[in-house]
Design a protein around this motif. Structure first.
Motif, short mmCIF file in Angstrom:
data_model
loop_
_atom_site.label_atom_id
_atom_site.label_comp_id
_atom_site.label_asym_id
_atom_site.label_seq_id
_atom_site.Cartn_x
_atom_site.Cartn_y
_atom_site.Cartn_z
N ASP A 90 1.72 -7.26 -8.47
CA ASP A 90 3.10 -8.14 -7.55
C ASP A 90 4.92 -7.17 -7.18
O ASP A 90 5.42 -7.97 -7.07
CB ASP A 90 3.35 -9.25 -8.92
N ARG A 91 3.80 -5.94 -7.79
CA ARG A 91 5.27 -4.69 -7.66
C ARG A 91 5.32 -4.65 -6.33
O ARG A 91 5.40 -4.08 -5.31
CB ARG A 91 4.80 -3.46 -8.05
N VAL A 92 3.36 -4.67 -5.53
CA VAL A 92 3.60 -4.48 -3.92
C VAL A 92 4.60 -5.19 -3.56
O VAL A 92 4.18 -6.51 -2.70
CB VAL A 92 2.67 -4.44 -3.98
N GLU A 93 5.50 -4.74 -2.74
CA GLU A 93 6.50 -5.61 -1.38
C GLU A 93 5.70 -5.81 -0.64
O GLU A 93 5.43 -6.56 0.11
CB GLU A 93 7.56 -4.63 -1.95
N ARG A 94 4.90 -4.20 0.12
CA ARG A 94 4.21 -4.07 1.60
C ARG A 94 3.81 -2.97 1.57
O ARG A 94 3.66 -2.22 0.59
CB ARG A 94 5.54 -3.99 2.43
N ILE A 95 2.56 -3.34 2.59
CA ILE A 95 1.63 -1.68 2.62
C ILE A 95 2.34 -1.52 3.87
O ILE A 95 2.45 -2.28 5.03
CB ILE A 95 0.02 -2.42 3.07
N VAL A 96 3.15 -0.32 3.92
CA VAL A 96 3.32 0.16 4.62
C VAL A 96 3.01 1.34 6.03
O VAL A 96 3.15 0.85 6.96
CB VAL A 96 4.70 1.50 3.77
N LYS A 97 2.14 1.81 5.50
CA LYS A 97 0.58 2.50 6.14
C LYS A 97 -0.35 2.80 5.76
O LYS A 97 -0.44 2.89 4.67
CB LYS A 97 1.62 3.81 6.33
N LEU A 98 -1.27 2.41 6.26
CA LEU A 98 -2.98 3.07 6.27
C LEU A 98 -3.27 4.18 7.10
O LEU A 98 -2.99 3.74 8.51
CB LEU A 98 -3.81 1.83 6.50
#
Length: 154
Positions: A86-94
């Motif tokens: 739940d600490r994941v706010e956003r996947i920025v880049k792969l």
């Protein structure tokens, strides 16, 4: 159990154990609010590394499945580093690296396996920027390797 973990259970998605590094690096580095995750390889549900070139040894569907397995390993590394998904706010880049033949040009479609899994797990927060490139060979003859940058909550 976190909201994301409950969602994973409801979707029937099992995370693998986070893979140990195969050389002199660490799997994750938290710098400020950004979690940088080293390239992850595709281990199938049986724990066996998915190997070979896309375009000669395997087809597009195989590549997409390998990319999906990389995504699950990335999420396993997030869980290991953060403790709580739940600490994941956003996947920025792969960054997707696809071991493929010179005439294979569907690298973006291969990488979709990972991108779609991130959206399946994190919803809108799973949408990200991405690169998808062909390489002649990957470590251990892996078919796909994917790294990530993730924005995290303190």
């Amino acid at each position: 159990m976190s909201r994301i973990e409950l969602h994973l259970a409801a979707e029937g998605i099992a995370l693998p154990a986070p893979a140990a590094p195969v050389a002199a690096y660490v799997p994750t580095v938290l710098a400020g609010n950004l979690l940088h995750i080293s390239g992850q390889l595709p281990f199938g549900p049986d724990g066996v590394l998915m190997t070979g070139k896309i375009g000669s040894d395997h087809d597009l569907a195989w590549g997409q499945a390998a990319a999906e397995r990389c995504a699950l390993m990335l999420v396993a590394q997030m869980k290991g580093a953060l403790g709580d998904l739940d600490r994941v706010e956003r996947i920025v880049k792969l960054g997707a690296f696809i071991a493929s033949t010179a005439d294979f040009t569907d690298q973006p479609k291969v990488a979709n396996g990972a991108s779609e899994m991130m959206v399946r797990i994190f919803g809108e927060a799973g949408r990200h920027a991405r690169s998808a490139v062909s390489v002649p060979v990957l470590p251990l003859d892996a078919s796909v390797e994917i790294d990530a940058i993730v924005l995290v909550r303190p």
